[in-house]
Design an enzyme around this catalytic site. Structure first.
Site, PDB file in Angstrom:
ATOM      1  N   ASP A 198     -25.017  -8.359  18.455  1.00 51.42           N
ATOM      2  CA  ASP A 198     -25.611  -8.942  19.420  1.00 51.42           C
ATOM      3  C   ASP A 198     -27.205  -9.040  19.250  1.00 51.42           C
ATOM      4  OD1 ASP A 198     -25.294 -10.357  22.110  1.00 51.42           O
ATOM      5  OD2 ASP A 198     -26.518  -8.740  22.685  1.00 51.42           O
ATOM      6  N   GLU A 208     -26.415 -12.631  15.584  1.00 54.20           N
ATOM      7  CA  GLU A 208     -27.472 -13.482  16.168  1.00 54.20           C
ATOM      8  C   GLU A 208     -28.760 -13.319  15.784  1.00 54.20           C
ATOM      9  OE1 GLU A 208     -25.931 -14.859  20.673  1.00 54.20           O
ATOM     10  OE2 GLU A 208     -26.703 -12.681  20.531  1.00 54.20           O
TER      11      GLU A 208
END
Ligand code: CA
Length: 676
Positions: free
Chosen positions: A358, A387
């Site tokens: 993340d 990400e």
């Protein structure tokens, strides 16, 4: 993940009020310079916090600036007084130690640190608690050798040579199984994924059998470490959270177990889930969120080594690249080791096959390279993606961030392509905006960027790219392609918002076209659970704590949208059968992919030539028509098999075509293939 939980808002507000109450001058400014933390001794031993062996139970806490440290022992996981307090002794490497000669299995413990200013901090289960009781406030001493399911020693995930061979299915435990139509007994639990032969009321396969029928190679489970928001002491309240609010990084979440008060249970049940998926030939990817913690001063990091694990602004406040109130400092040795050792632990103890980071760009490149290298040593099939962005600014210089644009500097790491995502369906943050698949011209070049996985290609003009202006990937193995995930509107809701005048049949065509682009592009395809049966979330774009009525997948859709499911299943089968869609180098892509000149907007036409990547097909012709007008394509003479046309697809072929002019219907993909 971009949201702020209510709890974090409260903490942020509380810190603000606190600073007003005391005035800025009363606060000790934290100097967030490497020199301050560089002088702290670090400790890389694998015995941190708890080891039980034949000589007894050994506690080891890293807290270099502590004045004192204690272990507090309990008989139960909550609401009972301590049974014993053990004073720890400071050793080298900034660690404190204490041992007892007994094996304390069944007991619970916390640490209590007296900080450099002499303040006795709140109790904490530490940062390395591998088993915890209800709500994770007390760590537990359990015998891990007794938590393994039968056959665990020989348990293995699917062997895949390259990440581009994976087909990733992103799911939340509750979304997937909690709806009454799932036919699953252990709703919202790890065990849901261990139940064979479950069916919807209409008799369609659900659960594990559904995943096998669909053909995905990996499930990516949303955060499944122990997170903060769901009250594990009140499970009948049916609370929901995505879980991007980490509390204990190295223990499973209690609300997904059948008994959060039993620390072994959650470990056993998560392992059973992994084993069952592996037995079905499906790998498990864990979503990990080392970039921030749910709490600031009350986090386990802050209560063991105040200040060290976080980045700060010049005024001493927490910097906030996560948008959740703080950001961790992976560039510091002990934090980097924590991340690396934590993923290694999940890979070794739980046989996890992949990790999704993340807000990965909050971490530095060196840390991510170490993560990938160490995981490959455990199992060469493990892959890592994340990400490649942050949710706010960071003190970490941009050139050190694990950004999408820096992916070429990271070996064995892939990033999500927001390029293909936004170009195909329209921008994520503007619900009404259309994209290539929904009739908006101007996205053609960015779709091509997606097709070549953001690698350099002589026919792709990156200056026309919507999100990125240069070929940032050096190989397709660095790119994850997708058009939706848990964040933002589901594809179904996005299509409803951006094409309100279209009927459902038309929107389903658009979804098929969008996913056909994703699944035939170079790179690794990724899909959101339930999209294959056209699930929606009733238009809620940030459903992180929405009730089951928004998030749960209604399995009756599998029957009412069976045409959609069949299309997705065949699309996945096509990709898996043909290595031409799974090239592994930029050179191969540049050599084998040839784009056609088109004279109509909203059309992308190309061939994959030369039996690419060892494919039996000499040439594959793909034409995507995102417009509302038919497109007349001219195809070279030959013995073509029609693979996809007018919203239908079959890897075995829908018919023959000898070349010449062919109509590509509006909002559809045409795929043709020839053997010679
Ligand atoms: Ca929890």
């Amino acid at each position: 993940m971009i949201f702020v939980t209510d709890m974090q808002k409260i903490f942020t507000a509380a810190s603000f009020v606190l600073s007003l109450a005391f005035g800025a001058s009363a606060l000790t400014p934290t100097i967030d310079m490497d020199s301050r933390y560089l002088s702290w001794p670090t400790y890389s031993g694998s015995d941190l916090e708890l080891v039980v062996d034949e000589s007894g139970t050994h506690f080891t806490l890293w807290s270099p600036e502590a004045k004192a440290a204690q272990v507090i022992l309990y008989d139960t996981d909550r609401n009972t007084p301590p049974v014993k307090v053990l004073d720890m002794t400071k050793g080298s490497g900034g660690v404190w130690r204490v041992s007892v000669p007994e094996q304390l299995y069944g007991k619970f413990y916390t640490f209590c640190v007296t900080d450099a200013s002499g303040n006795r901090l709140a109790e904490t289960p530490g940062v390395w608690a591998k088993a915890v009781g209800t709500n994770g406030h007390r760590a537990a001493i359990i015998d891990f050798t007794k938590t393994n399911p039968d056959g665990w020693d020989n348990d293995k995930g699917p062997a895949i040579e390259n990440i581009t061979d994976a087909v990733i299915y992103e799911m939340h435990h509750r979304d997937f199984s909690v709806h009454p139509t799932s036919g699953i007994a252990h709703k919202g639990k790890f065990l849901a994924l261990t139940e064979p032969m479950t069916k919807s009321p209409e008799g369609a396969k659900t659960g594990l059998d559904h995943l096998k029928e669909l053909g995905v190679t990996h499930v990516h489970i949303l955060p499944s470490y122990d997170y903060n928001s769901v009250d594990e002491s009140n499970l009948p309240a049916n609370q929901y959270n995505w879980g991007y609010d980490p509390y204990n990084y190295n223990a499973p979440e209690g609300s997904y177990s059948t008994d959060p008060s039993n620390p072994s249970r959650r470990v056993e049940e998560m392992k059973k889930m992994v084993k069952s998926l592996h037995d079905a030939g499906i790998g498990v990817v864990m979503d990990v969120v080392y970039n921030h913690t749910a709490n600031n001063d009350d986090s386990n990091f802050s209560l063991t080594a105040p200040g060290y694990y976080y980045r700060h602004r010049a005024d001493g406040s927490y910097s906030d690249a996560s948008g959740c109130g703080n950001e961790t400092a992976s560039e510091r040795r002990q934090m980097r080791d924590f991340i690396v050792n934590s993923v290694k632990y999940w890979a070794e103890e739980y046989h996890i096959d992949g990790f999704r980071f993340d807000l990965m760009a909050i971490h530095d490149i060196e840390t991510m390279n170490e993560v990938a290298a160490e995981l490959k040593k455990i199992n060469p099939n493990i892959f890592v993606y994340g990400e490649g962005w942050t949710a706010g600014d960071s003190p970490l210089p941009a050139e050190n961030r694990a950004l999408k644009e820096n992916v070429a500097k990271m070996d064995g790491i892939a990033v999500f392509s927001d390029d293909i995502r936004d170009a195909v369906k329209g921008h994520y943050s503007n619900a009404k905006e259309r994209g290539f698949a929904t009739g908006k011209p101007g996205n053609e070049e960015t779709v091509k960027i997606g097709i070549v996985a953001s690698t350099a290609h002589p026919q792709v003009d990156y200056t026309k790219g919507n999100n990125s202006k240069f070929p940032y990937a050096s190989a397709p193995t660095q790119i994850i392609n997708y058009v939706s995930c848990h964040d933002d509107l589901t594809l179904t809701d996005k299509l409803a918002a951006s094409m309100p005048e279209a009927d459902e049949a038309q929107r389903k065509r658009a979804a098929r076209l969008a996913q056909t682009i994703v699944f035939t592009s170079q790179g690794t395809p990724f899909m959101f659970a339930g999209e294959e049966i056209f699930r929606d979330k009733k238009g809620v774009h940030n459903s992180y704590k929405s009730p089951d009525s928004i998030n749960a997948i209604d399995w009756t859709l599998k029957t009412s949208n069976s045409d959609q499911f069949d299309y997705y299943r065949n699309l996945i089968a096509l990709r898996k059968a043909h290595p031409a869609f799974r090239m592994t180098s930029a050179d191969e892509i540049a050599e084998n992919i040839v784009f056609d000149k088109v004279d109509q907007p909203n059309i992308v036409s190309y061939s994959i030539k030369n039996n690419a990547n060892g494919d039996v097909w000499k040439e594959i012709k793909l034409i995507f028509n995102g417009s509302e007008k038919a497109y007349l394509a001219k195809i070279a003479k030959g013995n073509w098999t029609v693979i996809a046309r007018d919203g239908k697809i079959s890897p075995d072929g829908l018919g023959e075509f000898k070349g010449g002019t062919i109509e590509v219907e509006p909002t559809s993909a045409l795929i043709l293939a020839r053997l010679k």
